[in-house]
Design a protein around this motif. Structure first.
Motif, short mmCIF file in Angstrom:
data_model
loop_
_atom_site.label_atom_id
_atom_site.label_comp_id
_atom_site.label_asym_id
_atom_site.label_seq_id
_atom_site.Cartn_x
_atom_site.Cartn_y
_atom_site.Cartn_z
N ALA A 1 -26.83 110.92 70.64
CA ALA A 1 -27.65 111.20 69.46
C ALA A 1 -27.93 112.70 69.33
O ALA A 1 -27.96 113.25 68.23
CB ALA A 1 -28.97 110.43 69.54
N ARG B 1 -31.56 105.03 68.49
CA ARG B 1 -30.42 104.12 68.33
C ARG B 1 -29.23 104.62 69.13
O ARG B 1 -29.12 105.81 69.45
CB ARG B 1 -30.02 104.04 66.85
N ARG B 2 -28.33 103.67 69.43
CA ARG B 2 -27.06 104.03 70.06
C ARG B 2 -26.04 104.26 68.96
O ARG B 2 -25.95 103.49 68.01
CB ARG B 2 -26.59 102.92 71.00
N TRP B 3 -25.24 105.33 69.12
CA TRP B 3 -24.30 105.73 68.07
C TRP B 3 -22.87 105.69 68.60
O TRP B 3 -22.62 105.95 69.77
CB TRP B 3 -24.63 107.14 67.57
N LEU C 1 -29.06 112.86 64.46
CA LEU C 1 -29.05 111.41 64.56
C LEU C 1 -30.36 110.89 65.11
O LEU C 1 -31.10 111.61 65.81
CB LEU C 1 -27.90 110.94 65.46
N ASP C 2 -30.65 109.63 64.81
CA ASP C 2 -31.86 108.97 65.29
C ASP C 2 -31.68 108.67 66.78
O ASP C 2 -30.81 107.86 67.17
CB ASP C 2 -32.09 107.69 64.50
N GLY D 1 -26.89 103.29 58.34
CA GLY D 1 -26.50 103.75 59.66
C GLY D 1 -25.02 103.96 59.81
O GLY D 1 -24.50 103.89 60.92
N GLU D 2 -24.32 104.25 58.71
CA GLU D 2 -22.87 104.45 58.78
C GLU D 2 -22.51 105.67 57.94
O GLU D 2 -22.88 105.76 56.76
CB GLU D 2 -22.16 103.21 58.25
N THR E 1 -24.21 103.18 63.82
CA THR E 1 -25.11 102.69 64.85
C THR E 1 -24.51 101.45 65.50
O THR E 1 -23.54 100.86 65.02
CB THR E 1 -26.48 102.34 64.26
N GLU E 2 -25.13 101.05 66.60
CA GLU E 2 -24.66 99.85 67.29
C GLU E 2 -24.78 98.62 66.40
O GLU E 2 -23.89 97.76 66.40
CB GLU E 2 -25.47 99.66 68.57
N ASP E 3 -25.87 98.55 65.60
CA ASP E 3 -26.05 97.40 64.71
C ASP E 3 -24.99 97.37 63.62
O ASP E 3 -24.42 96.30 63.33
CB ASP E 3 -27.45 97.44 64.07
N SER E 4 -24.71 98.50 63.01
CA SER E 4 -23.70 98.54 61.95
C SER E 4 -22.31 98.27 62.52
O SER E 4 -21.48 97.64 61.87
CB SER E 4 -23.74 99.88 61.21
#
Length: 589
Positions: free
Chosen positions: A150, A97-99, A93-94, A37-38, A175-178
């Motif tokens: 996205a 997810r939040r980007w 983008l997916d 996700g990066e 992504t927000e997680d990354s």
């Protein structure tokens, strides 16, 4: 422990600390690697430089006079008063997810604005940069951060403004997680670095108070400026400490860099004992250091290309100067200057990364942002360890020098002034507590015969052996002193019965008659002993009634001189209140 003995130990510990810091540095590289996700989208953009710096987003998107160029490689842009516009080519983008878009490694940029079109066709702006308080950023972070759609409904433009340093965009879409993973790693490692740095600072401060060495004060000042510089340069200072002070956030990296450099040169001056080698060079180094401590005020007032050039030249000159001073003083005989050169080596090796970025040669990257941090994480504990050994070595040397004032250089025994002080205290304490201490005066009577037969060196050796044997017959708390060339005094404190004093005198004579292997078999140490118990009111009191230890020693010396005149006697005891009442022991046949 001698310097030659602890050098291998010191080198092993330096290597261990360097290996540990290198392991931490390798671990720190983990957040810089690509994760799920990066994406790096820098090279997927096209750019245009607005020389005036005044064009609006509407003027840019109209296409009038705007010629976009492909971003073929990561590079730097010297914008001056202009602005860099980048049209981002956002991949699919997916949508679940939040980007976010992160300017990675760009902790120092004046203004950064992301423009995106909403569903109504209007341009929406997200702001960041040092000229905007971090608290007012659209998404407060240690580096400029923007939220991405996205599925953008139109074009996405990024505007960058930075002067006098070049702008060097490095754009990461994540992504927000990354993003959260990257943040946690960044805060963990930089927080650990700062905590470790504060620990080193405290230990250095304790060493400064413990050893009274101003070198540790200079070291603590250097470490404090280094930590402050890292806070400013990584952007964490603006995020956590001064989020509302845009002007300070903009100036802090340069200010703390100058203070760090000036204090570092001052520390090297102190640690290498530069004034001892050349007053002229020392004055020049003091001026160089004070320039770094004073120039920050000028830099704030006159920020521009000239001040920025002076800043970079000063940083480069400080590296050359520090290396030169360490090696030069090492050649002059300062053995720890060579170790200081090795201690500074990690920061010297990491300096080119931010320096080349500041010159526009290297683009912004994780390496240009954190190379100095990794180098200093290795450097500051190494320097503290080197200073510890230096202070320990110097303190041992000073202790030996101080001991020369109270120790006989040949025998290692106490000198006469120390004996007098202890004797005076012992007499006063004995009178107060109502008991008596013992004083014995011993003469090596055949010293002249030893020198005549074996030479002066053997005579000196006989004195050393005599001192050793006298120390062996008394307690550790007792005092043995060499009062003249061949004469020794023994003070035994605490309650001392007369029988114990007499037995000690006999024991001393017997110890002297034991075989001395360094001398011929027919040569032994022939001691003559005079003893007295004090106080007894006759031999230690001055005419005015005060305790007089010098009077006591004079009476003992007088009695010993009389004893030496009679070859048949070896021991003489001065009994209480009968100074002239001799109790003697005949000399051995």
């Amino acid at each position: 422990m001698s310097t030659h003995t602890h050098r291998p130990v010191m080198l092993r510990w330096l290597l261990r600390l360097a290996a540990l810091a290198a392991l931490v540095a390798l671990t720190a590289l983990r957040p810089a690697w690509a994760i799920d996700g990066e994406f790096d989208i820098t090279l997927q953009s096209r750019y245009f430089i607005d020389e005036s710096g005044q064009m609006s987003i509407q003027e840019i998107t109209s296409g009038n006079g705007v010629k976009l160029q492909a971003m073929e490689r990561h590079r730097s842009f010297s914008l001056g008063t202009g602005a860099l516009w980048m049209r981002l080519e956002v991949p699919t983008l997916d949508a679940s997810r939040r980007w976010y878009l992160l300017l990675s490694g760009a902790g120092v940029v004046n203004r950064a604005s992301l423009f995106s079109q909403g569903a109504d066709g209007l341009w929406q702006e997200q702001r960041a940069g040092d000229h905007v308080p971090v608290a007012q950023w659209s998404h407060p972070n240690h580096s400029p951060l923007f939220e991405m759609q996205a599925k953008p409904t139109g074009q996405v433009w990024l505007r960058l403004e930075n002067r006098p340093a070049p702008a060097s965009p490095f754009l990461q879409l994540m992504t927000e997680d990354s993003l959260e993973f990257k943040r946690q790693w960044t805060y963990l490692l930089i927080g650990g670095y700062l905590g470790f740095g504060l620990l080193v600072f405290v230990v250095g401060f304790i060493h400064a108070r413990l050893y009274g060495d101003p070198v540790f004060d200079a070291y603590c000042m250097y470490v404090a400026c280094m930590l402050a510089f890292q806070l400013a340069f990584t952007g964490l200072g603006g995020l956590f400490l001064w989020p509302h002070w845009a002007w300070f956030n903009d100036a802090a990296p340069a200010q703390f860099m100058l203070l760090m450099t000036g204090s570092g040169i001052w520390f090297i001056r102190q640690a290498t004992a530069l004034p001892r080698h050349s007053q002229r060079v020392d004055r020049a180094v003091v001026g160089f250091s004070l320039f770094g401590l004073a120039f920050p005020v000028f830099y704030i007032v006159f920020t521009g290309p000239v001040a920025y050039t002076i800043l970079n030249v000063y940083g480069l000159a400080s590296v050359v100067l520090s290396v030169s001073l360490c090696l030069w003083t090492w050649r002059k005989g300062e053995r720890y200057s060579g170790w200081l050169f090795l201690g500074f080596l990690p920061i010297h090796l990491s300096y080119p990364f931010p320096a080349l970025r500041a010159a526009g040669v290297l683009p912004d990257s994780w390496a240009t942002q954190y190379a100095v941090l990794i180098g200093s994480a290795i450097e500051i504990p190494l320097l503290l360890y080197i200073l510890h050994w230096r202070a320990k070595d110097f303190s041992e040397t000073h202790a030996r020098l101080r001991a020369l004032d109270s120790t006989d250089p040949l025998t290692g025994l106490t000198v006469t002034p120390v004996l007098r002080l202890r004797l005076r205290d012992a007499l006063r304490r004995a009178r107060r507590l109502g008991h008596r201490c013992a004083i014995l005066l011993v003469d090596l009577s055949n010293y002249g015969d030893i020198v005549a037969r074996q030479g002066r060196e053997s005579g000196d050796r006989a004195l050393v052996i005599a001192a050793s044997r006298l120390c062996q017959v008394v307690r550790e708390v007792d005092t043995v002193c060499r009062v003249s060339d061949t004469r020794f005094a023994i003070l035994t404190e605490g309650p001392q019965p007369d029988d114990a004093r007499r037995a000690l005198a006999q024991h001393i004579v017997a110890r002297g008659l034991e075989r001395v292997h360094q001398l011929p078999a027919d040569l032994s140490l022939r001691f003559r002993v005079v003893s007295a118990g004090a106080p007894d009111g006759a031999i230690e009191l001055a005419p005015e009634g005060d305790v007089d230890e010098q009077r006591l020693m004079q009476r003992l010396n007088w009695a010993l001189d009389r004893l030496l005149e009679d070859p048949k006697k070896v021991v003489h005891h001065l009994e209480p209140h009968t100074v002239d009442n001799d109790q003697t022991t005949p000399a051995p046949a």
